[in-house]
Design a protein around this motif. Structure first.
Motif, PDB file in Angstrom:
ATOM      1  N   ALA A 112       0.912  -1.128   0.040  1.00 20.89           N
ATOM      2  CA  ALA A 112       0.032  -0.062   0.018  1.00 20.89           C
ATOM      3  C   ALA A 112       0.867   1.324   0.181  1.00 20.89           C
ATOM      4  CB  ALA A 112      -1.017  -0.142   1.347  1.00 20.89           C
ATOM      5  N   ILE A 113       1.839   1.233   0.822  1.00 21.31           N
ATOM      6  CA  ILE A 113       2.967   2.320   0.991  1.00 21.31           C
ATOM      7  C   ILE A 113       3.518   2.518  -0.513  1.00 21.31           C
ATOM      8  CG2 ILE A 113       4.779   3.291   1.917  1.00 21.31           C
ATOM      9  CD1 ILE A 113       4.130   1.944   4.393  1.00 21.31           C
ATOM     10  N   LEU A 114       3.991   1.405  -1.119  1.00 27.99           N
ATOM     11  CA  LEU A 114       4.277   1.616  -2.644  1.00 27.99           C
ATOM     12  C   LEU A 114       3.511   2.174  -3.320  1.00 27.99           C
ATOM     13  CD1 LEU A 114       7.214   0.584  -3.533  1.00 27.99           C
ATOM     14  CD2 LEU A 114       6.077  -1.333  -4.518  1.00 27.99           C
ATOM     15  N   VAL A 115       2.114   1.914  -3.308  1.00 31.69           N
ATOM     16  CA  VAL A 115       1.278   2.411  -4.310  1.00 31.69           C
ATOM     17  C   VAL A 115       1.175   3.825  -3.865  1.00 31.69           C
ATOM     18  CG1 VAL A 115      -1.285   2.220  -4.840  1.00 31.69           C
ATOM     19  CG2 VAL A 115      -0.193   0.163  -4.583  1.00 31.69           C
ATOM     20  N   LEU A 116       1.027   4.226  -2.557  1.00 31.86           N
ATOM     21  CA  LEU A 116       1.012   5.815  -2.281  1.00 31.86           C
ATOM     22  C   LEU A 116       2.205   6.482  -2.780  1.00 31.86           C
ATOM     23  CD1 LEU A 116      -0.420   5.243   1.314  1.00 31.86           C
ATOM     24  CD2 LEU A 116      -1.651   6.478  -0.534  1.00 31.86           C
ATOM     25  N   VAL A 117       3.344   5.977  -2.572  1.00 34.61           N
ATOM     26  CA  VAL A 117       4.368   6.609  -3.088  1.00 34.61           C
ATOM     27  C   VAL A 117       4.636   6.818  -4.716  1.00 34.61           C
ATOM     28  CG1 VAL A 117       6.871   6.607  -3.446  1.00 34.61           C
ATOM     29  CG2 VAL A 117       5.727   6.079  -1.122  1.00 34.61           C
ATOM     30  N   LEU A 118       4.128   5.831  -5.364  1.00 33.90           N
ATOM     31  CA  LEU A 118       4.160   5.687  -6.836  1.00 33.90           C
ATOM     32  C   LEU A 118       3.065   7.033  -7.288  1.00 33.90           C
ATOM     33  CD1 LEU A 118       4.579   2.269  -7.891  1.00 33.90           C
ATOM     34  CD2 LEU A 118       5.984   3.842  -7.915  1.00 33.90           C
ATOM     35  N   ALA A 119       1.879   6.881  -6.534  1.00 36.79           N
ATOM     36  CA  ALA A 119       1.040   7.818  -7.002  1.00 36.79           C
ATOM     37  C   ALA A 119       1.301   9.297  -6.799  1.00 36.79           C
ATOM     38  CB  ALA A 119      -0.482   7.544  -6.034  1.00 36.79           C
ATOM     39  N   ALA A 120       2.056   9.476  -5.708  1.00 34.90           N
ATOM     40  CA  ALA A 120       2.583  10.683  -5.519  1.00 34.90           C
ATOM     41  C   ALA A 120       3.542  11.221  -6.590  1.00 34.90           C
ATOM     42  CB  ALA A 120       3.356  10.870  -3.906  1.00 34.90           C
ATOM     43  N   ILE A 121       4.511  10.260  -6.685  1.00 35.02           N
ATOM     44  CA  ILE A 121       5.521  10.749  -7.802  1.00 35.02           C
ATOM     45  C   ILE A 121       4.884  10.953  -9.073  1.00 35.02           C
ATOM     46  CG2 ILE A 121       7.544   9.516  -9.037  1.00 35.02           C
ATOM     47  CD1 ILE A 121       8.201   8.150  -6.566  1.00 35.02           C
ATOM     48  N   PHE A 122       3.944  10.208  -9.449  1.00 39.61           N
ATOM     49  CA  PHE A 122       3.419  10.417 -10.857  1.00 39.61           C
ATOM     50  C   PHE A 122       2.187  11.149 -10.806  1.00 39.61           C
ATOM     51  CE2 PHE A 122       6.075   6.346 -11.214  1.00 39.61           C
ATOM     52  CZ  PHE A 122       6.942   6.812 -12.304  1.00 39.61           C
ATOM     53  N   ALA A 123       1.740  12.003  -9.737  1.00 42.12           N
ATOM     54  CA  ALA A 123       0.679  12.621  -9.675  1.00 42.12           C
ATOM     55  C   ALA A 123       0.331  13.507 -10.867  1.00 42.12           C
ATOM     56  CB  ALA A 123       0.766  13.665  -8.478  1.00 42.12           C
ATOM     57  N   PRO A 124       1.085  13.988 -11.668  1.00 40.59           N
ATOM     58  CA  PRO A 124       0.600  14.922 -12.779  1.00 40.59           C
ATOM     59  C   PRO A 124       0.204  14.243 -13.867  1.00 40.59           C
ATOM     60  CG  PRO A 124       3.212  15.594 -12.351  1.00 40.59           C
ATOM     61  CD  PRO A 124       2.649  14.143 -11.412  1.00 40.59           C
ATOM     62  N   TRP A 125       0.483  12.760 -13.902  1.00 38.85           N
ATOM     63  CA  TRP A 125       0.059  11.907 -14.808  1.00 38.85           C
ATOM     64  C   TRP A 125      -1.368  11.217 -14.537  1.00 38.85           C
ATOM     65  CZ3 TRP A 125       5.247  12.474 -13.983  1.00 38.85           C
ATOM     66  CH2 TRP A 125       5.810  12.961 -15.221  1.00 38.85           C
ATOM     67  N   ILE A 126      -1.479  10.882 -13.147  1.00 44.98           N
ATOM     68  CA  ILE A 126      -2.518  10.347 -12.633  1.00 44.98           C
ATOM     69  C   ILE A 126      -3.757  11.216 -12.152  1.00 44.98           C
ATOM     70  CG2 ILE A 126      -3.284   8.812 -10.656  1.00 44.98           C
ATOM     71  CD1 ILE A 126      -0.442   7.781 -10.380  1.00 44.98           C
ATOM     72  N   ALA A 127      -3.516  12.236 -11.685  1.00 51.08           N
ATOM     73  CA  ALA A 127      -4.684  12.996 -11.107  1.00 51.08           C
ATOM     74  C   ALA A 127      -5.421  13.556 -12.505  1.00 51.08           C
ATOM     75  CB  ALA A 127      -3.951  14.322 -10.666  1.00 51.08           C
ATOM     76  N   PRO A 128      -6.774  13.145 -12.441  1.00 48.53           N
ATOM     77  CA  PRO A 128      -7.502  13.523 -13.412  1.00 48.53           C
ATOM     78  C   PRO A 128      -7.725  15.289 -13.776  1.00 48.53           C
ATOM     79  CG  PRO A 128      -8.667  12.509 -11.937  1.00 48.53           C
ATOM     80  CD  PRO A 128      -7.347  12.514 -11.405  1.00 48.53           C
ATOM     81  N   TYR A 129      -7.451  16.044 -12.655  1.00 52.17           N
ATOM     82  CA  TYR A 129      -7.633  17.413 -13.043  1.00 52.17           C
ATOM     83  C   TYR A 129      -6.662  18.235 -12.127  1.00 52.17           C
ATOM     84  CZ  TYR A 129     -12.541  16.198 -13.935  1.00 52.17           C
ATOM     85  OH  TYR A 129     -13.707  15.679 -14.588  1.00 52.17           O
ATOM     86  N   ASP A 130      -6.631  19.226 -12.505  1.00 60.06           N
ATOM     87  CA  ASP A 130      -5.337  20.356 -11.619  1.00 60.06           C
ATOM     88  C   ASP A 130      -5.756  20.501 -10.279  1.00 60.06           C
ATOM     89  OD1 ASP A 130      -2.880  21.960 -12.189  1.00 60.06           O
ATOM     90  OD2 ASP A 130      -4.350  23.129 -11.044  1.00 60.06           O
ATOM     91  N   ALA A 131      -4.699  20.369  -9.342  1.00 62.35           N
ATOM     92  CA  ALA A 131      -5.148  20.580  -7.947  1.00 62.35           C
ATOM     93  C   ALA A 131      -5.754  21.820  -7.377  1.00 62.35           C
ATOM     94  CB  ALA A 131      -4.069  19.755  -7.066  1.00 62.35           C
ATOM     95  N   THR A 132      -5.277  22.848  -8.176  1.00 57.72           N
ATOM     96  CA  THR A 132      -5.513  24.214  -7.650  1.00 57.72           C
ATOM     97  C   THR A 132      -6.337  25.151  -8.576  1.00 57.72           C
ATOM     98  OG1 THR A 132      -3.225  24.768  -8.590  1.00 57.72           O
ATOM     99  CG2 THR A 132      -3.201  24.501  -6.269  1.00 57.72           C
ATOM    100  N   THR A 133      -6.757  24.661  -9.815  1.00 56.67           N
ATOM    101  CA  THR A 133      -7.527  25.537 -10.769  1.00 56.67           C
ATOM    102  C   THR A 133      -8.982  25.243 -10.169  1.00 56.67           C
ATOM    103  OG1 THR A 133      -6.149  24.938 -12.538  1.00 56.67           O
ATOM    104  CG2 THR A 133      -7.911  26.212 -13.036  1.00 56.67           C
ATOM    105  N   PRO A 134      -9.592  26.635 -10.016  1.00 54.93           N
ATOM    106  CA  PRO A 134     -11.129  26.505  -9.483  1.00 54.93           C
ATOM    107  C   PRO A 134     -11.923  26.320 -10.891  1.00 54.93           C
ATOM    108  CG  PRO A 134      -9.975  28.707  -9.276  1.00 54.93           C
ATOM    109  CD  PRO A 134      -8.961  27.984  -9.943  1.00 54.93           C
TER     110      PRO A 134
END
Lengths: 306, 289
Positions: free
Chosen positions: B34-56
């Protein structure tokens, strides 16, 4: 025993003196001129000089510390930059709500944590143990501020049974004390279980069984009494952490206590109050540790002789 | 005894033995994955996250979970699922960096303290006593009060209160290791202090350190989230789990997804580190089972 207490007392005084140096140095480490910050942006040079004198920021560093220490020992912590009231009065008004909250949280979580820990230790490997330990590790990992919000959501917003904050009646105490104590209950349950399991493997427990002491007697007289020795230390430490935990929980429940005063003071840069609060919290913590050490020596003579 | 029987006796290295015991603990292993998955998700956040984190997105505020927004949107219409993925970067970085910093300084102080003994030992240990005289979060608040709010100051604050834990732990194992035969032997053939510490003592302290690393990272993530929750950590619009929970407070009972998902993120992450730490400790220490 007296020699032991005196030795520990001397150590405690030394630690407290060092803490006072840290707290004293704290304002002097701040970037900029703290007197100007406290006096405010429109203050004249005379105002700033007056505040500087009031905060004890004049003269050599040694004179400043001597001044600070003598004032602190006389219970004079200066005036709050925000309200201009004496810091002692500010803190005094907030002390009891925090103390009550902490005591109630400590009370229920100790009883509950010990009971669950012993049950788990006795039923080691059975479903009771496994369920309790899954709950306990979850409790250790659960953010208290989220637990508080979930409880408010369910019992205050949806069911309307309990107030969301304040300290008007006994009903106000229910949610904050549950929130504050949950983590401690979980830590104590885990710790008691492992102390119990350690003791249960000792030779004298096996001897007790071998000579035919009934199981109930083995658990209560031989195993539990010895297992509780390290648990006493743990309870004392957890009490100190509750004081820290109350800072977060008081923010969630708008509790009029020391924790919220500290957060407000940090946001407002009310340094006299911050200094006094940090000194107060760490003094409490150090004194609790002292009491715990002495209690520990009372139950375990081996420590005294060292 | 026949030749064949002798041939079947396998001697495992301590590391191999530890690994074998660890692999048997399915919960800890699962936590590690689970930690490995969390770390990978954090590293590849720009590719995984469907939207931008700060754009309203003001046309889409406070909407509940849906296929378009798995965890719903917040007051500004920002996708909460994306903010949680980006928030993982913040939380995991704070956790790893602060504990690594505290651990490095703590190990150095601890090994010197245990190895040198005498006055230096007393000095370092009294210093640790003083740091431990503050409940952790209070020390962090004091550091933030001096340095000012912000996530990088939270890292220093947490490093400061992790340090004495490692110093004490490493001092303890150093004292024990100093008396072992192999260290005595190395000393007797004239190995100097620095190589002795680096090659013979420090590796021996690692097992305990690794257990504490995992447990402390969990605690640090929790503390950092708490500091952000009370407004002293990450500042808006930075996506941080504790700050997101704080933002969602005003919408309890109206839009619960604002608090449920960030809370869940903190809980799952901290739980994973605690379970991993427990598993490592049990694999190292057979006494408890």
């Amino acid at each position: 025993m007296l020699a032991f207490i005196l030795r520990r007392l001397a150590g405690t005084v030394l630690v407290l003196l060092t803490v006072s140096v840290f707290v004293f140095g704290f304002v002097r480490l701040l970037p900029g001129d703290p007197a100007r910050l406290v006096a405010g942006p429109d203050a004249t040079a005379e105002d700033v000089a007056a505040v500087r004198a009031e905060m004890g920021l004049e003269g050599s560093i040694w004179r400043q510390y001597a001044h600070y220490l003598s004032q602190t020992l006389r219970g004079d912590f200066g005036r709050s930059a925000k309200t201009r009231q004496p810091v002692v009065a500010e803190i005094g008004a907030r002390f009891m709500p925090t103390l009550w909250l902490t005591l109630i949280a400590m009370g229920w979580s100790t009883l509950f944590g010990l009971a669950v820990g012993v049950l788990s230790g006795v039923k080691r490997g059975r479903w009771q143990d496994q369920t309790a330990m899954v709950l306990a590790v979850s409790g250790v990992s659960f953010p208290s501020f989220w637990l508080g919000l979930l409880l408010i959501d369910l019992f205050s917003v949806r069911l309307g049974w309990l107030p969301t904050g304040g300290d008007e009646s006994w009903r106000s105490f229910v949610l904050p004390s549950i929130t504050l104590g949950a983590g401690v209950a979980a830590v104590l349950a885990r710790f008691t279980r492992s102390a119990f399991v350690d003791v249960a493997a000792e030779d004298y427990v096996r001897t007790a069984r071998a000579k035919g002491v009934p199981e109930r007697g083995v658990i209560w007289k031989h195993a539990l009494r010895n297992a509780l020795i390290p648990v006493v230390t743990m309870i004392g430490l957890e009490f100190g952490f509750l004081l820290g935990g109350s800072i977060v929980v008081e923010t969630v429940f708008a509790w009029p206590g020391l924790g919220r005063l500290l957060i407000d003071s940090v946001s407002f840069r009310d340094y006299p109050v911050i200094q006094a609060e940090i000194l107060l919290f760490s003094t409490e913590f150090v004194l609790i540790n002292l009491v715990v050490d002495v209690l520990y020596a009372v139950v375990n003579p081996e420590i005294r002789l060292r | 005894m026949s030749e064949a029987a002798i041939g079947t006796v396998r001697i495992r290295s301590p590391l191999g033995e530890f690994w074998r015991r660890f692999m048997r603990r399915r919960v800890a292993l699962f936590a590690g994955v689970a930690i490995l998955v969390l770390v990978l998700a954090a590293i590849f956040a720009p590719w995984i996250a469907p939207y931008d984190a700060t754009t309203p997105d003001y046309g889409n505020v406070l909407s509940g979970p849906s296929f378009a927004h798995l965890a719903g949107t917040d007051v500004f219409g920002r996708d909460i699922f994306s903010r949680i993925i980006w928030g993982g970067r913040v939380s995991l970085t704070v956790g790893f960096v602060s504990v690594a910093l505290g651990c490095a300084v703590g190990m150095a102080l601890g090994v010197v303290s245990g190895f040198a003994g005498g006055f230096l030992d007393s000095l370092i240990m009294r210093f640790c006593d003083v740091l431990l005289a503050f409940p952790g979060i209070l020390l962090a608040i004091a550091v933030v009060a001096v340095l000012g709010p912000g996530i990088s100051n939270v890292v220093y604050a947490i490093a400061v209160f992790s340090m004495p834990v490692f110093a004490r732990l490493v001092r303890g194992s150093t004292l024990a290791l100093k008396e072992t035969v192999y260290v005595q032997a190395a000393r007797s053939i004239g190995v100097r202090a620095l190589p002795l510490i680096v090659y013979h003592i420090l590796p021996g302290t690692l097992p305990g350190v690794i257990v504490y690393l995992s447990l402390r990272i969990g605690t640090s993530i929790l503390t950092a989230a708490a500091l952000s929750f009370i407004g002293l950590g990450a500042q808006p619009p930075s996506p941080e789990w504790g700050a997101m929970l704080s933002d969602g407070r005003s919408y309890l009972g109206v839009a619960d997804h604002l608090t449920v998902f960030p809370g869940l993120a903190i809980f799952v992450t901290v739980l994973a580190f605690n379970l991993l730490g427990d598993g490592l400790r049990d694999a190292l220490d057979q006494k408890l089972r």
